[in-house]
Design an enzyme around this catalytic site. Structure first.
Site, PDB file in Angstrom:
ATOM      1  N   THR A 158       0.844  -1.202   0.000  1.00  0.00           N
ATOM      2  CA  THR A 158       0.000   0.000   0.000  1.00  0.00           C
ATOM      3  C   THR A 158       0.878   1.251   0.000  1.00  0.00           C
ATOM      4  OG1 THR A 158      -1.700  -1.187   1.224  1.00  0.00           O
ATOM      5  CG2 THR A 158      -1.825   1.219   1.248  1.00  0.00           C
ATOM      6  N   GLN A 278     -41.573  -6.735   5.939  1.00  0.00           N
ATOM      7  CA  GLN A 278     -40.758  -7.372   6.981  1.00  0.00           C
ATOM      8  C   GLN A 278     -39.475  -7.995   6.413  1.00  0.00           C
ATOM      9  OE1 GLN A 278     -42.264 -10.814   9.283  1.00  0.00           O
ATOM     10  NE2 GLN A 278     -42.265  -9.417  11.021  1.00  0.00           N
ATOM     11  N   GLU A 362      -3.955  -7.436   5.792  1.00  0.00           N
ATOM     12  CA  GLU A 362      -3.558  -7.495   7.219  1.00  0.00           C
ATOM     13  C   GLU A 362      -4.031  -8.786   7.895  1.00  0.00           C
ATOM     14  OE1 GLU A 362      -3.123  -4.151   9.754  1.00  0.00           O
ATOM     15  OE2 GLU A 362      -3.021  -2.778   8.052  1.00  0.00           O
ATOM     16  N   GLY A 363      -3.973  -9.872   7.136  1.00  0.00           N
ATOM     17  CA  GLY A 363      -4.358 -11.172   7.660  1.00  0.00           C
ATOM     18  C   GLY A 363      -5.768 -11.516   7.229  1.00  0.00           C
ATOM     19  N   THR A 364      -5.905 -12.576   6.422  1.00  0.00           N
ATOM     20  CA  THR A 364      -7.228 -12.970   5.929  1.00  0.00           C
ATOM     21  C   THR A 364      -8.141 -13.339   7.108  1.00  0.00           C
ATOM     22  OG1 THR A 364      -6.584 -15.283   5.825  1.00  0.00           O
ATOM     23  CG2 THR A 364      -6.195 -13.970   3.830  1.00  0.00           C
TER      24      THR A 364
HETATM   25  N1  COS Z   1       3.015 -11.021  19.491  1.00  0.00           N
HETATM   26  C1  COS Z   1       4.280 -11.398  19.810  1.00  0.00           C
HETATM   27  N2  COS Z   1       4.839 -12.581  19.407  1.00  0.00           N
HETATM   28  C2  COS Z   1       4.055 -13.403  18.671  1.00  0.00           C
HETATM   29  C3  COS Z   1       2.743 -13.087  18.308  1.00  0.00           C
HETATM   30  C4  COS Z   1       2.217 -11.850  18.758  1.00  0.00           C
HETATM   31  N3  COS Z   1       0.981 -11.490  18.448  1.00  0.00           N
HETATM   32  N4  COS Z   1       2.226 -14.081  17.560  1.00  0.00           N
HETATM   33  C5  COS Z   1       3.184 -15.024  17.452  1.00  0.00           C
HETATM   34  N5  COS Z   1       4.291 -14.612  18.136  1.00  0.00           N
HETATM   35  C6  COS Z   1       5.543 -15.348  18.286  1.00  0.00           C
HETATM   36  C7  COS Z   1       5.310 -16.727  18.911  1.00  0.00           C
HETATM   37  O1  COS Z   1       5.310 -16.629  20.322  1.00  0.00           O
HETATM   38  C8  COS Z   1       6.461 -17.530  18.369  1.00  0.00           C
HETATM   39  O2  COS Z   1       7.594 -17.217  19.161  1.00  0.00           O
HETATM   40  P1  COS Z   1       8.882 -18.209  19.315  1.00  0.00           P
HETATM   41  O3  COS Z   1       9.749 -17.978  18.123  1.00  0.00           O
HETATM   42  O4  COS Z   1       9.538 -17.728  20.563  1.00  0.00           O
HETATM   43  O5  COS Z   1       8.350 -19.600  19.376  1.00  0.00           O
HETATM   44  C9  COS Z   1       6.685 -16.936  16.976  1.00  0.00           C
HETATM   45  O6  COS Z   1       6.094 -15.623  16.998  1.00  0.00           O
HETATM   46  C10 COS Z   1       6.066 -17.761  15.864  1.00  0.00           C
HETATM   47  O7  COS Z   1       4.672 -17.858  16.093  1.00  0.00           O
HETATM   48  P2  COS Z   1       3.763 -18.945  15.337  1.00  0.00           P
HETATM   49  O8  COS Z   1       4.347 -20.304  15.602  1.00  0.00           O
HETATM   50  O9  COS Z   1       2.365 -18.691  15.738  1.00  0.00           O
HETATM   51  O10 COS Z   1       4.016 -18.592  13.811  1.00  0.00           O
HETATM   52  P3  COS Z   1       3.383 -19.154  12.458  1.00  0.00           P
HETATM   53  O11 COS Z   1       4.462 -19.275  11.444  1.00  0.00           O
HETATM   54  O12 COS Z   1       2.543 -20.354  12.726  1.00  0.00           O
HETATM   55  O13 COS Z   1       2.472 -17.944  11.940  1.00  0.00           O
HETATM   56  C11 COS Z   1       0.479 -16.647  11.706  1.00  0.00           C
HETATM   57  C12 COS Z   1       1.409 -17.455  12.633  1.00  0.00           C
HETATM   58  C13 COS Z   1      -0.084 -17.508  10.590  1.00  0.00           C
HETATM   59  C14 COS Z   1      -0.642 -16.156  12.591  1.00  0.00           C
HETATM   60  C15 COS Z   1       1.254 -15.458  11.094  1.00  0.00           C
HETATM   61  O14 COS Z   1       2.206 -15.886  10.159  1.00  0.00           O
HETATM   62  C16 COS Z   1       0.353 -14.420  10.454  1.00  0.00           C
HETATM   63  O15 COS Z   1      -0.210 -13.571  11.149  1.00  0.00           O
HETATM   64  N6  COS Z   1       0.212 -14.468   9.107  1.00  0.00           N
HETATM   65  C17 COS Z   1      -0.556 -13.467   8.409  1.00  0.00           C
HETATM   66  C18 COS Z   1       0.330 -12.376   7.983  1.00  0.00           C
HETATM   67  C19 COS Z   1      -0.435 -11.192   7.527  1.00  0.00           C
HETATM   68  O16 COS Z   1      -1.313 -10.677   8.232  1.00  0.00           O
HETATM   69  N7  COS Z   1      -0.119 -10.716   6.336  1.00  0.00           N
HETATM   70  C20 COS Z   1      -0.814  -9.603   5.783  1.00  0.00           C
HETATM   71  C21 COS Z   1       0.149  -8.683   5.175  1.00  0.00           C
HETATM   72  S1  COS Z   1       0.714  -7.486   6.223  1.00  0.00           S
HETATM   73  S2  COS Z   1      -0.292  -5.951   5.639  1.00  0.00           S
END
Ligand code: COS
Length: 393
Positions: A158, A278, A362-364
């Site tokens: 963006t 309605q 920002e995450g589906t």
């Molecule tokens: N705050 C702080 N730390 C976080 C956290 C949060 N909200 N969520 C996860 N973590 C940490 C975990 O604690 C874990 O830490 P360790 O390395 O110490 O184990 C680490 O991050 C990895 O977490 P997790 O195992 O949950 O990671 P995944 O690879 O399974 O991914 C999702 C999790 C799918 C939720 C993540 O990749 C995601 O949000 N994807 C979507 C991305 C997105 O929104 N993209 C849009 C574009 S940005 S505009």
């Protein structure tokens, strides 16, 4: 007792944002959508009014407002036009990692740049092969002396064509999965190349670009926080910005609800306004409930942050429900308009197109459900100072 009364300052701020949305954003919203016009003029005006960069602390020239106040502005922008709103709010996403993890020098330089002039910054996480699965990104940052050299491509960025600087996530350890990602500030003039502007279904006034980094060199102190801690920084950023996206979705839903309500009182079928039937009343009632419920979840997710509490779960509840509700409410608005809803001369088909991205960026909605399920089934401890770092209060 839960008190949801806004302060006088918050009411004034909401009124300012509403008047801007009504008089300036709505004036051009459908035209800018049609022509895919980037709202440079509105960015300048919103910046003058103090409606941009509200989250940047006052010491760096920003508004120093809390997250709750941010959602009030974002709902009004979403109500006016969420595509234009996305353009106005994108600095919030790009600056969040700086607020959490940057040194004072970097904050002064890059946040100060946005406070001094109506400039823009972009957040670069997604790649062609790394959307929901952030860890699979391929962009690399290699340390060479007192510099990092960045190579790779980011997509769906963006404001990417217009930004003066970028927060960029890259692999600093290719074999370490999510523990090998770092985050950097990259000034545009370091050699960032804009490859392509996307032609989109909705939010057509916002700029969405593919950009690339070919041996782009940046000073080593442009690393945000620690090396290989970028994944958490990205997750913490999204915890802070998803309430704003949810607010924008509430704005779309509210606009669709208002258009449909007004239309239902004017359109006569079977001898009475369709609002007397309605079948239509029940659609309108569900729309109203969804708008109210989505706003409450949004406010909760922002107010937890303002209280210094972790909001991961609340943030995903808000983003998921508000996004899905915006899509449902906008689709129902088209239904209330009947055949006219499908025609571009009428206002609601744009809202339906705009709402769709809320379930994607920002995450589906599926990723939000994944976060919710994990937080509900396997809640994990994240230190409060990490969870709430970078909050204005
Ligand atoms: N705050 C702080 N730390 C976080 C956290 C949060 N909200 N969520 C996860 N973590 C940490 C975990 O604690 C874990 O830490 P360790 O390395 O110490 O184990 C680490 O991050 C990895 O977490 P997790 O195992 O949950 O990671 P995944 O690879 O399974 O991914 C999702 C999790 C799918 C939720 C993540 O990749 C995601 O949000 N994807 C979507 C991305 C997105 O929104 N993209 C849009 C574009 S940005 S505009």
């Amino acid at each position: 007792m839960v008190d949801l009364t806004l302060t006088d300052e918050q009411k004034d701020l909401r009124e300012l944002a509403h008047n801007f949305a009504k008089n300036e954003i709505r004036r051009v919203a459908w035209e800018y959508d049609r022509n895919s016009t980037f709202p440079r003029d509105l960015i300048d005006q919103a910046w003058e009014l103090g409606l941009m960069n509200t989250h940047i602390p006052e010491e760096y020239g920003g508004g120093g407002l809390d997250y709750m106040s941010g959602t009030l502005i974002e709902e009004e922008f979403g109500w006016g036009c969420s595509g234009i709103g996305t353009s106005l709010e994108c600095n919030g996403l790009a600056t969040a990692p700086l607020l959490i993890a940057a040194s004072d020098e970097i904050k002064s330089k890059y946040l100060g740049m946005l406070s001094e002039e109506p400039k823009l910054a972009s957040f670069c996480l997604t790649e062609p092969d790394a959307g929901s699965d952030v860890s699979s990104m391929r962009t690399t940052a290699v340390r060479r002396g007192d510099k990092y050299v960045i190579n790779g491509t980011k997509c769906f960025i963006t404001n990417g064509s217009h930004a003066d600087w970028y927060t960029v996530y890259a692999k600093t350890d290719k074999d370490a999965g999510h523990r090998g990602i770092s985050c950097f500030v990259v000034p545009r003039d370091a050699g960032v190349v804009v490859d392509k502007k996307e032609d989109k279904l909705g939010q057509r006034a916002s700029d969405t670009a593919t950009i690339s980094f070919n041996d782009v060199e940046i000073p080593a102190d442009h690393l945000l926080g620690e090396e290989n801690k970028g994944f958490k920084l990205a997750m913490m950023t999204l915890d802070r910005t998803r309430p704003g996206v949810a607010a924008s979705a509430v704005g779309i839903a509210r606009a669709a609800f208002e258009f449909a309500t007004e239309y239902s009182k004017e359109r006569v079928q079977f001898g009475v306004p369709i609002a007397m039937h309605q079948a239509i009343q029940f659609i309108i009632a569900d729309m109203a409930t969804k708008v109210e419920a989505a706003r409450l979840l949004t406010w909760q997710s922002a107010s937890l942050l303002d209280q210094g509490k972790r909001n991961t779960l609340a943030s995903s509840h808000a983003k998921r429900f508000a996004a899905d509700s915006a899509m449902e409410v906008a689709t129902d608005a088209v239904q209330v308009y009947g055949g006219y809803g499908f025609i571009k001369e009428y206002p609601v088909e744009k809202l339906m197109r705009d709402a769709k991205i809320m379930q994607l960026y920002e995450g589906t909605s599926q990723i939000q459900r994944l976060v919710i399920a994990r937080e509900v089934l396997m809640p994990r401890e994240i230190p409060t100072e990490l969870a709430t770092a970078g909050a204005a209060h």
